[in-house]
Design an enzyme around this catalytic site. Structure first.
Site, PDB file in Angstrom:
ATOM      1  N   THR A 158      15.037  27.770-110.121  1.00  0.00           N
ATOM      2  CA  THR A 158      16.194  26.438-110.218  1.00  0.00           C
ATOM      3  C   THR A 158      16.184  26.261-108.638  1.00  0.00           C
ATOM      4  O   THR A 158      15.556  25.570-108.130  1.00  0.00           O
ATOM      5  CB  THR A 158      17.284  26.675-110.855  1.00  0.00           C
ATOM      6  OG1 THR A 158      17.798  28.182-110.286  1.00  0.00           O
ATOM      7  CG2 THR A 158      17.174  26.755-112.269  1.00  0.00           C
ATOM      8  N   LYS A 184      14.474  35.118-111.658  1.00  0.00           N
ATOM      9  CA  LYS A 184      14.753  34.279-110.783  1.00  0.00           C
ATOM     10  C   LYS A 184      16.391  34.208-110.704  1.00  0.00           C
ATOM     11  O   LYS A 184      16.974  35.168-111.452  1.00  0.00           O
ATOM     12  CB  LYS A 184      14.700  32.886-111.633  1.00  0.00           C
ATOM     13  CG  LYS A 184      15.257  32.546-113.086  1.00  0.00           C
ATOM     14  CD  LYS A 184      16.851  32.227-112.926  1.00  0.00           C
ATOM     15  CE  LYS A 184      17.027  31.101-112.029  1.00  0.00           C
ATOM     16  NZ  LYS A 184      18.606  30.420-112.077  1.00  0.00           N
ATOM     17  N   THR A 195      23.688  34.519-113.666  1.00  0.00           N
ATOM     18  CA  THR A 195      22.823  33.540-113.163  1.00  0.00           C
ATOM     19  C   THR A 195      21.578  34.127-112.804  1.00  0.00           C
ATOM     20  O   THR A 195      21.257  33.843-111.584  1.00  0.00           O
ATOM     21  CB  THR A 195      23.224  32.851-112.033  1.00  0.00           C
ATOM     22  OG1 THR A 195      24.798  32.104-112.701  1.00  0.00           O
ATOM     23  CG2 THR A 195      22.296  31.551-112.010  1.00  0.00           C
ATOM     24  N   GLU A 281      21.710  31.510-102.332  1.00  0.00           N
ATOM     25  CA  GLU A 281      21.520  30.157-101.652  1.00  0.00           C
ATOM     26  C   GLU A 281      21.812  30.016-100.414  1.00  0.00           C
ATOM     27  O   GLU A 281      23.010  30.291 -99.980  1.00  0.00           O
ATOM     28  CB  GLU A 281      22.432  29.262-102.763  1.00  0.00           C
ATOM     29  CG  GLU A 281      21.774  28.945-103.928  1.00  0.00           C
ATOM     30  CD  GLU A 281      22.478  28.171-105.210  1.00  0.00           C
ATOM     31  OE1 GLU A 281      22.143  27.806-106.189  1.00  0.00           O
ATOM     32  OE2 GLU A 281      23.790  27.966-104.787  1.00  0.00           O
ATOM     33  N   ASN A 403      25.336  23.529-103.073  1.00  0.00           N
ATOM     34  CA  ASN A 403      26.132  23.632-104.236  1.00  0.00           C
ATOM     35  C   ASN A 403      27.004  22.161-104.341  1.00  0.00           C
ATOM     36  O   ASN A 403      27.498  21.758-105.397  1.00  0.00           O
ATOM     37  CB  ASN A 403      27.101  24.785-104.448  1.00  0.00           C
ATOM     38  CG  ASN A 403      26.169  25.939-104.605  1.00  0.00           C
ATOM     39  OD1 ASN A 403      25.929  26.197-105.889  1.00  0.00           O
ATOM     40  ND2 ASN A 403      25.603  26.830-103.842  1.00  0.00           N
ATOM     41  N   THR A 408      22.746  16.044-107.857  1.00  0.00           N
ATOM     42  CA  THR A 408      22.220  15.060-107.281  1.00  0.00           C
ATOM     43  C   THR A 408      21.065  15.297-106.481  1.00  0.00           C
ATOM     44  O   THR A 408      20.544  14.347-106.153  1.00  0.00           O
ATOM     45  CB  THR A 408      23.268  14.129-106.318  1.00  0.00           C
ATOM     46  OG1 THR A 408      23.498  15.363-105.192  1.00  0.00           O
ATOM     47  CG2 THR A 408      24.401  13.830-107.009  1.00  0.00           C
TER      48      THR A 408
END
EC number: 2.3.1.35
Length: 408
Positions: A158, A184, A195, A281, A403, A408
């Protein structure tokens, strides 16, 4: 656990199709713009399996379907995974869609429905576009080539920046046995599972219940000891499949090579856990915390995870600031009984605290070491003989940006 390292060999070019009997594929079907988003792992024969799931009370439809499959016989022959859509919080329709994914996979691969697991990852609360899924599943043609294994590892991503794969070879009953894994995970990482998805393949001969025991224990020391942002997810799990095609005697706790197998499984899980933490991230640094001299392993792990999960510690590491006060503050917040007067802390092998008293160190040398991409924090409690570790990453401006703009 004492195991001869010589009995375990890391295969740098290995993958989830290296163990005998496995094939894989990853492809792009349109769930994510221009990226692979559907994949499958298939075994030539029904494989013994085990799984560990998220502890989030809100559990996604694919997870419920996979639980149903594994509970039937403790065997799997195929795993189908999509990314870009979590199929979570999608009501009864979402559950029906997950069961349809299972049925479509069973028909396409020619296996029993309860031999198919399904997994999804991505945005929560959006219906799965089943027309795309239906057309996509029938295009999946798994192969035993390494490049197809890599395509699967790409298809499950992702916000990840890198694929995460590892593979080991061991000797069981004098025969070569291989074990590999793919994962992942980048954001919302704070398992008891969270997650992250991980799929492990091995040609070891091991029954479902024995494999489940080993996986559950090892997950507690590896995947459950990573944290990126403290959030737990709805979808995530670790699944292990064992084809048995190495043709050894059945491996169980009485087997002479049991510890070798467990050590190899732990190395796979630990490798993947570290890769997930490192790919958090917006992350620029991997943080490893080791707690030594605790009264119990659980207490050591709890303190380690408290430290690595601290936003203040994470931001200090990102800023390359040797603010050890944030570390000792986290220790005190862990709710583990400690002696506040006997704590030692080393940061990048430099002693900053001894018997809970500050130590002089070279700021210039420390600054240089904190510029490295892997940061080690060691805490000595001087209370017992037990140890525990946890992994995480720094917290950067980029994390907020990723995040804030996820949909978007």
């Amino acid at each position: 656990m004492m195991v001869k390292v010589a009995s375990i060999t890391k295969l740098e070019d290995g993958s989830i199709v290296t163990p005998k009997g496995f094939s894989a594929i990853g492809t792009a079907i349109g769930l994510k713009k221009g990226k692979k988003d559907l994949g499958a792992i298939v075994c030539d024969t029904p494989a013994s399996c085990a799984a560990v799931y998220t502890t989030n009370q809100i559990q996604a439809a694919p997870l419920q379907v996979t639980k149903d499959s594994i509970a039937t016989e403790g065997k799997l022959q195929a795993i189908i995974v999509n990314s870009g859509n979590a199929n979570a919080c999608t009501g009864m329709k979402g559950l029906q869609d997950a069961y349809e994914m299972r049925a479509l996979g069973a028909e396409h691969f020619g296996v029993k429905e309860n031999y198919v697991a399904v997994a999804s990852t991505g945005v929560i609360g959006v219906p799965l576009p089943m027309e795309i899924i239906r057309k996509g599943i029938v295009t999946l043609i798994p192969a035993k080539e390494e490049n197809e294994a890599h395509s699967f590892s790409e298809a499950i991503l992702t916000t990840d920046l890198i694929t995460k794969e590892t593979c080991y070879e061991m000797i069981i009953d004098g025969k070569k046995v291989t074990i590999a894994g793919v994962a992942k995970g980048s954001g919302m990482i704070h398992p008891n599972m969270a997650t992250m998805l991980s799929f492990i393949t091995t040609d070891a001969h091991i029954e479902h219940d024995v494999l489940q025991t080993a996986l559950s224990q090892i997950t507690n020391h590896t995947f459950n000891q990573i944290t990126v942002d403290g959030d737990t997810s709805t979808n995530d799990m670790v699944i292990a499949m064992a084809s048995g095609l190495s043709e050894t005697k059945p491996i169980d706790m009485e087997h002479a090579d049991w510890e070798t197998f467990v050590f190899a499984l732990q190395k796979v899980c630990e490798d993947l856990a570290k890769k997930i933490a490192q790919d958090g991230e917006g992350a620029t640094k991997l943080i490893e915390v080791n707690v030594l001299g605790a009264q119990t392993n659980e207490e050591a792990k709890k303190i380690a995870k408290q430290i690595v999960g601290s936003s203040l510690v994470k931001t200090a590491i990102h800023g390359e600031d040797p603010n050890w006060g944030r570390i000792i503050s986290s220790i005190g917040q862990s709710e583990v009984a400690i002696n506040p007067n006997t704590i030692d802390i080393t940061l990048q092998s430099i002693v900053v605290l001894k018997n809970s008293e500050p130590q002089m160190f070279s700021e210039e040398e420390m600054k240089m070491r904190l510029q490295e991409h892997e940061i080690m924090i060691d805490v000595y409690l001087h209370l017992g003989e037990e140890t525990g570790s946890a992994w995480g990453c720094d917290l950067s401006y980029e994390y907020v940006k990723i995040n804030a703009c996820y949909r978007t």
